[in-house]
Design a protein around this motif. Sequence first.
Motif, mmCIF file in Angstrom:
data_model
loop_
_atom_site.group_PDB
_atom_site.id
_atom_site.type_symbol
_atom_site.label_atom_id
_atom_site.label_comp_id
_atom_site.label_asym_id
_atom_site.label_seq_id
_atom_site.Cartn_x
_atom_site.Cartn_y
_atom_site.Cartn_z
ATOM 1 N N GLN A 1 50.292 43.873 63.787
ATOM 2 C CA GLN A 1 49.708 43.909 62.445
ATOM 3 C C GLN A 1 50.540 43.012 61.526
ATOM 4 O OE1 GLN A 1 47.374 44.187 60.412
ATOM 5 N NE2 GLN A 1 47.145 46.273 59.676
ATOM 6 N N ARG A 2 49.890 42.026 60.921
ATOM 7 C CA ARG A 2 50.591 41.092 60.030
ATOM 8 C C ARG A 2 50.579 41.551 58.596
ATOM 9 N NH1 ARG A 2 47.322 35.915 60.983
ATOM 10 N NH2 ARG A 2 45.760 37.513 60.826
ATOM 11 N N THR A 3 49.596 42.335 58.203
ATOM 12 C CA THR A 3 49.490 42.826 56.842
ATOM 13 C C THR A 3 49.135 44.293 56.879
ATOM 14 O OG1 THR A 3 47.146 42.289 56.700
ATOM 15 C CG2 THR A 3 48.682 40.584 55.960
ATOM 16 N N SER A 4 49.038 44.905 55.742
ATOM 17 C CA SER A 4 48.648 46.299 55.699
ATOM 18 C C SER A 4 47.922 46.577 54.397
ATOM 19 C CB SER A 4 49.867 47.207 55.805
ATOM 20 O OG SER A 4 49.475 48.555 55.703
ATOM 21 N N SER A 5 46.854 47.362 54.501
ATOM 22 C CA SER A 5 46.143 47.768 53.302
ATOM 23 C C SER A 5 46.638 49.137 52.829
ATOM 24 C CB SER A 5 44.640 47.814 53.560
ATOM 25 O OG SER A 5 44.354 48.742 54.582
ATOM 26 N N ARG A 6 47.556 49.737 53.600
ATOM 27 C CA ARG A 6 48.086 51.042 53.237
ATOM 28 C C ARG A 6 49.051 50.898 52.064
ATOM 29 N NH1 ARG A 6 51.796 54.225 57.330
ATOM 30 N NH2 ARG A 6 49.961 54.150 58.605
ATOM 31 N N PRO A 7 48.934 51.762 51.071
ATOM 32 C CA PRO A 7 49.888 51.709 49.952
ATOM 33 C C PRO A 7 51.296 52.024 50.446
ATOM 34 C CG PRO A 7 48.148 53.345 49.557
ATOM 35 C CD PRO A 7 47.942 52.793 50.916
ATOM 36 N N VAL B 1 49.965 47.031 68.972
ATOM 37 C CA VAL B 1 48.849 47.586 69.731
ATOM 38 C C VAL B 1 48.785 46.854 71.062
ATOM 39 C CG1 VAL B 1 46.352 47.975 69.816
ATOM 40 C CG2 VAL B 1 47.549 48.061 67.619
ATOM 41 N N VAL B 2 48.646 47.619 72.135
ATOM 42 C CA VAL B 2 48.407 47.039 73.447
ATOM 43 C C VAL B 2 47.061 47.561 73.914
ATOM 44 C CG1 VAL B 2 49.166 46.937 75.855
ATOM 45 C CG2 VAL B 2 50.853 46.838 73.999
ATOM 46 N N THR B 3 46.216 46.650 74.352
ATOM 47 C CA THR B 3 44.916 47.039 74.885
ATOM 48 C C THR B 3 44.799 46.543 76.319
ATOM 49 O OG1 THR B 3 43.808 45.037 74.061
ATOM 50 C CG2 THR B 3 43.762 46.976 72.636
ATOM 51 N N LEU B 4 44.258 47.373 77.175
ATOM 52 C CA LEU B 4 43.909 46.972 78.533
ATOM 53 C C LEU B 4 42.427 47.233 78.680
ATOM 54 C CD1 LEU B 4 44.609 45.944 81.328
ATOM 55 C CD2 LEU B 4 45.197 48.278 81.975
ATOM 56 N N HIS B 5 41.705 46.192 78.922
ATOM 57 C CA HIS B 5 40.247 46.285 79.014
ATOM 58 C C HIS B 5 39.646 46.660 77.651
ATOM 59 C CE1 HIS B 5 36.628 46.222 81.372
ATOM 60 N NE2 HIS B 5 36.296 47.435 80.975
ATOM 61 N N GLY C 1 39.730 40.604 86.370
ATOM 62 C CA GLY C 1 38.800 40.399 85.270
ATOM 63 C C GLY C 1 39.202 41.095 83.983
ATOM 64 N N ASP C 2 40.346 41.777 83.972
ATOM 65 C CA ASP C 2 40.790 42.520 82.797
ATOM 66 C C ASP C 2 41.924 41.788 82.087
ATOM 67 O OD1 ASP C 2 39.007 44.600 83.165
ATOM 68 O OD2 ASP C 2 40.405 45.762 84.374
ATOM 69 N N ALA C 3 42.057 42.059 80.808
ATOM 70 C CA ALA C 3 43.130 41.452 80.029
ATOM 71 C C ALA C 3 43.992 42.540 79.407
ATOM 72 C CB ALA C 3 42.546 40.571 78.927
ATOM 73 N N PRO D 1 41.042 44.057 64.122
ATOM 74 C CA PRO D 1 40.974 43.527 62.748
ATOM 75 C C PRO D 1 41.658 42.161 62.640
ATOM 76 C CG PRO D 1 41.613 45.834 62.730
ATOM 77 C CD PRO D 1 41.639 45.389 64.161
ATOM 78 N N GLN D 2 41.175 41.334 61.728
ATOM 79 C CA GLN D 2 41.714 39.988 61.540
ATOM 80 C C GLN D 2 43.165 39.995 61.100
ATOM 81 O OE1 GLN D 2 39.125 37.898 58.877
ATOM 82 N NE2 GLN D 2 37.601 37.521 60.466
ATOM 83 N N SER D 3 43.648 41.120 60.601
ATOM 84 C CA SER D 3 45.032 41.200 60.139
ATOM 85 C C SER D 3 46.033 41.284 61.304
ATOM 86 C CB SER D 3 45.222 42.397 59.211
ATOM 87 O OG SER D 3 44.853 43.590 59.873
ATOM 88 N N TYR D 4 45.539 41.356 62.538
ATOM 89 C CA TYR D 4 46.403 41.389 63.716
ATOM 90 C C TYR D 4 46.464 40.004 64.350
ATOM 91 C CZ TYR D 4 46.673 46.432 63.659
ATOM 92 O OH TYR D 4 46.944 47.717 63.300
ATOM 93 N N ARG D 5 47.630 39.710 64.915
ATOM 94 C CA ARG D 5 47.728 38.462 65.677
ATOM 95 C C ARG D 5 48.069 38.821 67.113
ATOM 96 N NH1 ARG D 5 53.380 36.313 66.249
ATOM 97 N NH2 ARG D 5 54.455 37.882 65.052
ATOM 98 N N LEU D 6 47.493 38.064 68.019
ATOM 99 C CA LEU D 6 47.754 38.245 69.436
ATOM 100 C C LEU D 6 49.142 37.684 69.729
ATOM 101 C CD1 LEU D 6 46.482 39.144 72.144
ATOM 102 C CD2 LEU D 6 45.698 36.784 72.413
#
Length: 137
Positions: free
Chosen positions: A129-135, A97-101, A121-123, A108-113
């Motif tokens: 995703q480090r884990t998955s709850s999807r079967p 995932v890439v987010t701008l602003h 002022g934007d990042a 979610p906590q399951s993601y690591r930066l």
Amino acid sequence: DVVFVGVEQRPLLVDEARRVAALLGVADRVEIRRSTIEVIDPSGFDAFYLYNPFGEHLDVDDDDVIDATIDRSPEHFARDVRIVEEWLVRARHGTRVVTLHGFGGIMPQSYRLVGEQQFGGDALDAWEQRTSSRPPG
């Protein structure tokens, strides 16, 4: 082959995005869907780019609104953010995932930066995703 999929609900912007993709010579790798977030099935995607996609719903200054063809409201904003948060929680291991602003919600906590870049002022943040709850399957 990589295919980039964009989702936009305004017909005029869908047409413009397709025109620009053709102008840039990437139309064979770009698919622009006229749709809304609540009907998109995210399970076929392994990456998402979110550039403050729902901020327009909170914008009270009509000078910054793209147009008046969509319903704008804080409730619409909250619903769309909640949908994306659910997508991200259910995404498979390794989803990027890439987010701008940002996207208006909480990653979610399951993601690591895995990367970040400041633009004034934007990042621009890159997440994995480090884990998955999807079967499996």
